[in-house]
Design an enzyme around this catalytic site. Structure first.
Site, PDB file in Angstrom:
ATOM      1  N   TYR A 223       0.835  -1.195   0.000  1.00  0.00           N
ATOM      2  CA  TYR A 223       0.000   0.000   0.000  1.00  0.00           C
ATOM      3  C   TYR A 223       0.872   1.248   0.000  1.00  0.00           C
ATOM      4  O   TYR A 223       2.051   1.217   0.366  1.00  0.00           O
ATOM      5  CB  TYR A 223      -0.966   0.022   1.195  1.00  0.00           C
ATOM      6  CG  TYR A 223      -0.361   0.464   2.510  1.00  0.00           C
ATOM      7  CD1 TYR A 223      -0.426   1.799   2.928  1.00  0.00           C
ATOM      8  CD2 TYR A 223       0.268  -0.451   3.355  1.00  0.00           C
ATOM      9  CE1 TYR A 223       0.115   2.211   4.155  1.00  0.00           C
ATOM     10  CE2 TYR A 223       0.801  -0.057   4.571  1.00  0.00           C
ATOM     11  CZ  TYR A 223       0.735   1.275   4.969  1.00  0.00           C
ATOM     12  OH  TYR A 223       1.277   1.671   6.169  1.00  0.00           O
ATOM     13  N   CYS A 224       0.262   2.330  -0.463  1.00  0.00           N
ATOM     14  CA  CYS A 224       0.951   3.627  -0.455  1.00  0.00           C
ATOM     15  C   CYS A 224      -0.031   4.665   0.090  1.00  0.00           C
ATOM     16  O   CYS A 224      -0.839   4.338   0.956  1.00  0.00           O
ATOM     17  CB  CYS A 224       1.442   3.981  -1.859  1.00  0.00           C
ATOM     18  SG  CYS A 224       0.122   4.076  -3.094  1.00  0.00           S
ATOM     19  N   GLN A 225       0.018   5.888  -0.431  1.00  0.00           N
ATOM     20  CA  GLN A 225      -0.887   6.911   0.081  1.00  0.00           C
ATOM     21  C   GLN A 225      -2.269   6.840  -0.567  1.00  0.00           C
ATOM     22  O   GLN A 225      -3.287   6.881   0.108  1.00  0.00           O
ATOM     23  CB  GLN A 225      -0.285   8.306  -0.153  1.00  0.00           C
ATOM     24  CG  GLN A 225      -1.040   9.451   0.522  1.00  0.00           C
ATOM     25  CD  GLN A 225      -0.992   9.389   2.049  1.00  0.00           C
ATOM     26  OE1 GLN A 225      -0.121   8.735   2.629  1.00  0.00           O
ATOM     27  NE2 GLN A 225      -1.932  10.054   2.707  1.00  0.00           N
ATOM     28  N   TYR A 252      -3.214   4.609   2.390  1.00  0.00           N
ATOM     29  CA  TYR A 252      -3.283   5.131   3.761  1.00  0.00           C
ATOM     30  C   TYR A 252      -4.284   6.276   3.878  1.00  0.00           C
ATOM     31  O   TYR A 252      -4.840   6.510   4.955  1.00  0.00           O
ATOM     32  CB  TYR A 252      -1.907   5.585   4.249  1.00  0.00           C
ATOM     33  CG  TYR A 252      -1.930   5.913   5.720  1.00  0.00           C
ATOM     34  CD1 TYR A 252      -2.071   4.889   6.660  1.00  0.00           C
ATOM     35  CD2 TYR A 252      -1.880   7.227   6.170  1.00  0.00           C
ATOM     36  CE1 TYR A 252      -2.149   5.174   8.014  1.00  0.00           C
ATOM     37  CE2 TYR A 252      -1.939   7.521   7.523  1.00  0.00           C
ATOM     38  CZ  TYR A 252      -2.086   6.494   8.443  1.00  0.00           C
ATOM     39  OH  TYR A 252      -2.162   6.770   9.784  1.00  0.00           O
TER      40      TYR A 252
END
Length: 263
Positions: A223-225, A252
């Site tokens: 996952y990232c932003q 996130y």
């Protein structure tokens, strides 16, 4: 063999009577349909070629989940057996005997049920089934496209985090991670992911403080932003053989909005 004509109220169909070595007689009616000759009656039982079967295929399945494909045909007598095809290639009853089908599935030729579990990216394709009972011509269903999606929803992500069974890799930069992260995730920036996944297990654990994911790990999540870099790293992982890797597409940003408490 005795040849004759068998009469019905409105039609006349050539028939033949046979006596086998066992002494059991049989009568056969045959008729032509196109270029095929179809057995219509045999051993006191009517026989009918299968009609076009109906395939039910889920159009979208998340990687790691189960997909059940069904094939239905009710006209054939005796009841037909079924075979499945993916991208016009017949799927063997045992997937281990073919390099093209290295995924895990079970195929019941009597019921026409194809169960794929767990689904991987390799399962994406066009599927159709075939029904045949050795009477007339085998019949094929329409092809339906199944897309194996390598994303995970917030609901499923939350359940995995709570279970403690997920291997979660945060691919954001350290400065972003400092403002909050998902519990039990390990930070490996996107630029390092490919090199990290090529490390031997001992080096990986020494550098990142967690066991290196297995190639068949069903709960490897990136996952990232907002999801873009997570998708990129998921594709990298899948190319390296981590075929069950998934991307938490909400990232996130979604996690922090939906979870009251930041991790």
């Amino acid at each position: 063999m005795l040849s004759d004509f068998c009469f019905f109220p409105a039609i006349e169909i050539p028939c033949a009577a046979y006596v086998s070595q066992s002494g059991t007689p049989r009568v056969e009616w045959q008729f032509e349909k196109g270029s095929s000759i179809v057995l219509f009656y045999y051993n006191s039982k009517f026989t009918v070629p299968p009609s076009k079967p109906v395939a039910k295929v889920p159009t979208s399945v998340t990687v790691g989940n189960k997909a059940v494909l069904t094939c239905m045909e009710t006209d054939g007598s005796p009841p037909p057996t079924f075979q499945w095809y993916r991208d016009n290639v017949m799927m063997p009853s045992n997937p281990k005997i073919s390099e093209k089908f290295r995924n895990s599935y079970t195929l019941d030729t009597k019921t026409g049920v194809l169960t794929i579990e767990p689904v991987t990216s390799f399962d994406t394709g066009d599927y159709f089934c075939e029904a045949q009972n050795n009477i007339g011509t085998a019949q094929k269903s329409e092809a339906i496209h199944l897309e194996a999606r390598n994303v995970i929803s917030h609901k499923d992500m939350k359940a995995l985090v709570a279970s403690g069974k997920a291997r979660i890799i945060d691919v954001r930069l350290p400065g972003e991670v400092a403002n909050g992260h998902i519990a039990n995730s390990v930070n490996i920036p996107v630029a390092e992911v490919e090199e990290a996944l090529k490390m031997d297990p001992e080096t990986f654990k020494m550098k990142y403080g967690m066991d290196k994911p297995r190639m068949d790990d069903e709960n490897l999540i990136f996952y990232c932003q907002r999801g873009r870099r997570g998708a990129q790293t998921t594709e990298i992982a899948m190319t390296l053989g981590y075929v069950k890797a998934r991307n938490y597409a909400g990232g996130y940003e979604e996690w922090s909005e939906k979870e009251v408490k930041w991790e």
